[in-house]
Design a protein around this motif. Structure first.
Motif, PDB file in Angstrom:
ATOM      1  N   GLN A  31       0.815  -1.214   0.000  1.00 49.63           N
ATOM      2  CA  GLN A  31       0.000   0.000   0.000  1.00 49.63           C
ATOM      3  C   GLN A  31       0.849   1.265   0.000  1.00 49.63           C
ATOM      4  OE1 GLN A  31      -3.593   0.240   2.413  1.00 49.63           O
ATOM      5  NE2 GLN A  31      -3.532  -1.975   2.758  1.00 49.63           N
ATOM      6  N   PRO A  32       1.951   1.321   0.768  1.00 50.52           N
ATOM      7  CA  PRO A  32       2.790   2.530   0.709  1.00 50.52           C
ATOM      8  C   PRO A  32       3.346   2.786  -0.691  1.00 50.52           C
ATOM      9  CG  PRO A  32       3.301   1.262   2.666  1.00 50.52           C
ATOM     10  CD  PRO A  32       2.381   0.414   1.845  1.00 50.52           C
ATOM     11  N   ALA A  33       3.742   1.720  -1.400  1.00 55.37           N
ATOM     12  CA  ALA A  33       4.282   1.897  -2.751  1.00 55.37           C
ATOM     13  C   ALA A  33       3.206   2.417  -3.698  1.00 55.37           C
ATOM     14  CB  ALA A  33       4.850   0.587  -3.267  1.00 55.37           C
ATOM     15  N   LEU A  34       1.983   1.902  -3.532  1.00 51.21           N
ATOM     16  CA  LEU A  34       0.890   2.356  -4.385  1.00 51.21           C
ATOM     17  C   LEU A  34       0.525   3.804  -4.064  1.00 51.21           C
ATOM     18  CD1 LEU A  34      -1.103   1.684  -6.586  1.00 51.21           C
ATOM     19  CD2 LEU A  34      -2.598   0.638  -4.875  1.00 51.21           C
ATOM     20  N   THR A  35       0.499   4.144  -2.795  1.00 45.72           N
ATOM     21  CA  THR A  35       0.208   5.534  -2.395  1.00 45.72           C
ATOM     22  C   THR A  35       1.254   6.482  -2.983  1.00 45.72           C
ATOM     23  OG1 THR A  35      -0.823   4.819  -0.334  1.00 45.72           O
ATOM     24  CG2 THR A  35      -0.042   7.084  -0.430  1.00 45.72           C
ATOM     25  N   LYS A  36       2.523   6.082  -2.931  1.00 40.45           N
ATOM     26  CA  LYS A  36       3.590   6.916  -3.475  1.00 40.45           C
ATOM     27  C   LYS A  36       3.421   7.123  -4.973  1.00 40.45           C
ATOM     28  CE  LYS A  36       8.638   7.281  -3.606  1.00 40.45           C
ATOM     29  NZ  LYS A  36       9.924   6.646  -3.207  1.00 40.45           N
ATOM     30  N   ALA A  37       3.007   6.058  -5.680  1.00 37.04           N
ATOM     31  CA  ALA A  37       2.803   6.165  -7.127  1.00 37.04           C
ATOM     32  C   ALA A  37       1.669   7.134  -7.445  1.00 37.04           C
ATOM     33  CB  ALA A  37       2.505   4.788  -7.715  1.00 37.04           C
ATOM     34  N   LEU A  38       0.583   7.075  -6.677  1.00 39.64           N
ATOM     35  CA  LEU A  38      -0.537   7.992  -6.900  1.00 39.64           C
ATOM     36  C   LEU A  38      -0.129   9.437  -6.626  1.00 39.64           C
ATOM     37  CD1 LEU A  38      -3.538   5.997  -5.382  1.00 39.64           C
ATOM     38  CD2 LEU A  38      -2.941   6.276  -7.798  1.00 39.64           C
ATOM     39  N   GLN A  39       0.631   9.622  -5.590  1.00 37.72           N
ATOM     40  CA  GLN A  39       1.093  10.978  -5.276  1.00 37.72           C
ATOM     41  C   GLN A  39       2.009  11.517  -6.375  1.00 37.72           C
ATOM     42  OE1 GLN A  39       2.924  10.268  -1.447  1.00 37.72           O
ATOM     43  NE2 GLN A  39       0.991  10.574  -0.306  1.00 37.72           N
ATOM     44  N   ARG A  40       2.844  10.653  -6.902  1.00 35.20           N
ATOM     45  CA  ARG A  40       3.738  11.050  -7.992  1.00 35.20           C
ATOM     46  C   ARG A  40       2.935  11.446  -9.226  1.00 35.20           C
ATOM     47  NH1 ARG A  40       7.095   6.898  -7.676  1.00 35.20           N
ATOM     48  NH2 ARG A  40       5.857   5.568  -9.070  1.00 35.20           N
ATOM     49  N   LEU A  41       1.892  10.678  -9.538  1.00 35.83           N
ATOM     50  CA  LEU A  41       1.062  10.974 -10.704  1.00 35.83           C
ATOM     51  C   LEU A  41       0.300  12.277 -10.501  1.00 35.83           C
ATOM     52  CD1 LEU A  41      -0.043  10.112 -13.464  1.00 35.83           C
ATOM     53  CD2 LEU A  41      -1.777   8.746 -12.275  1.00 35.83           C
ATOM     54  N   GLU A  42      -0.265  12.479  -9.312  1.00 35.57           N
ATOM     55  CA  GLU A  42      -0.993  13.719  -9.034  1.00 35.57           C
ATOM     56  C   GLU A  42      -0.071  14.933  -9.131  1.00 35.57           C
ATOM     57  OE1 GLU A  42      -4.635  12.361  -6.072  1.00 35.57           O
ATOM     58  OE2 GLU A  42      -2.658  12.709  -5.203  1.00 35.57           O
ATOM     59  N   LYS A  43       1.171  14.776  -8.696  1.00 35.76           N
ATOM     60  CA  LYS A  43       2.123  15.880  -8.783  1.00 35.76           C
ATOM     61  C   LYS A  43       2.421  16.229 -10.234  1.00 35.76           C
ATOM     62  CE  LYS A  43       6.734  17.305  -7.255  1.00 35.76           C
ATOM     63  NZ  LYS A  43       7.952  16.928  -6.494  1.00 35.76           N
ATOM     64  N   GLU A  44       2.564  15.194 -11.094  1.00 35.99           N
ATOM     65  CA  GLU A  44       2.838  15.432 -12.503  1.00 35.99           C
ATOM     66  C   GLU A  44       1.644  16.074 -13.201  1.00 35.99           C
ATOM     67  OE1 GLU A  44       5.433  15.155 -14.445  1.00 35.99           O
ATOM     68  OE2 GLU A  44       6.827  14.386 -12.939  1.00 35.99           O
TER      69      GLU A  44
END
Length: 301
Positions: A31-44
């Motif tokens: 879940q932490p890895a998935l959360t990080k990926a979503l945050q990265r996408l939202e930032k982009e």
């Protein structure tokens, strides 16, 4: 903007499952890895994708449209990758197909021409024969697929793809004595002489089964042919022999001078299509050929 394809896939997975935990389990991620990926996408992207609550993850209004577009693009990319792989494998492959002589011109040739244009490096091995020989070669693995009349009940080891209907008819020459009968019945064929293919061919078995159901003996075969009766129409047109012929052949110039016997029992409902083996993966080239056959039937080519 440098979006990562895997981040798009992670976003689509969360949108599908509606919960971070379920999406992470489906993806095999923490879940932490998935959360990080979503945050990265939202930032982009510069805008939020989800509204988080105790009930799960809900898409924002902007993300709803973003999901529809990215899902369509992702599907298109997957199709493009598959088509490229099929093209690569198919271009180096060999299509091994068996064809009934009745359907070589109508079904096989148009699809074969298209395949040759699309896969010019591919090769084809074509076996033209009756359905009993085609089925034997298919089961031995010598053919990828066959084009012929389909069994009424496909065997468990084969998969059928219907393409068209072409009923089989009992036929005689015009002005045949049988046509003079006021009410023709199967019993009137008991003394008739027949021209039929070999005993292992489905069409002949259909005739034998129909006569047996009426309590009649097997047909009196005067002429046994190794191919279809279509190539010997002159023999039918100048004799009192009874034979069988497909409806499309009867309607063609080959059926000139011949007529179907005017009774319901003289017709056999029949589907024409492709047969493949259930226990064998269909090669990409054969998959493409089968798709071309389907497309041609739909378009009426």
């Amino acid at each position: 903007m440098a979006l990562r394809l895997d981040d798009i896939d992670y976003f689509l997975a969360v949108a599908q499952h509606g919960q971070l935990r379920r999406a992470a389990d489906a993806l095999g991620l923490s879940q932490p890895a998935l959360t990080k990926a979503l945050q990265r996408l939202e930032k982009e992207l510069g805008f939020p994708l989800f509204v988080r609550s105790a009930r799960g993850m809900a898409l924002t209004p902007v993300a709803q449209q973003f999901r529809e577009r990215t899902q369509a693009l992702r599907n298109s990319l997957a199709e493009a990758i598959k088509e490229a792989a099929d093209l690569h494998l198919g271009a180096m492959g060999v299509l091994r197909v068996g064809v009934s002589p009745l359907y070589a011109e109508r079904l096989f040739v148009p699809a074969a021409l298209q395949l040759h244009q699309q896969r010019p490096a591919a090769r084809m091995r074509v076996m033209v024969n009756l359905n009993d020989a085609l089925l034997a070669a298919l089961r031995l693995g010598d053919l990828d697929l066959t084009l012929s009349a389909l069994p009424r009940v496909p065997p468990d080891d084969l998969e059928a793809t219907p393409l068209m209907r072409d009923d089989l008819c009992m036929v005689v020459r015009e002005h045949h004595p049988l046509l003079e009968r006021r009410r023709l019945r199967l019993q009137d064929l008991e003394q008739a002489q027949w021209m039929l293919p070999g005993a292992s061919v489905a069409g002949r078995r259909s005739v034998e089964g129909r006569l047996a159901q009426a309590g009649l003996p097997p047909p009196r075969v005067a002429v046994e042919v190794s191919n279809t009766a279509g190539s010997l129409t002159r023999l039918l047109a100048h004799s009192d022999l009874v034979s069988i012929m497909s409806e499309t052949t009867l309607a063609s110039p080959m059926g000139s001078g011949l007529v179907a016997l005017p009774m319901a029992d003289a017709r056999f409902t029949r589907a024409i299509g492709a047969l493949t083996r259930r226990d064998a993966a269909l090669p990409p080239l054969a998959q493409r050929f089968l798709q071309l056959l389907r497309d041609n039937v739909i378009s009426g080519a």
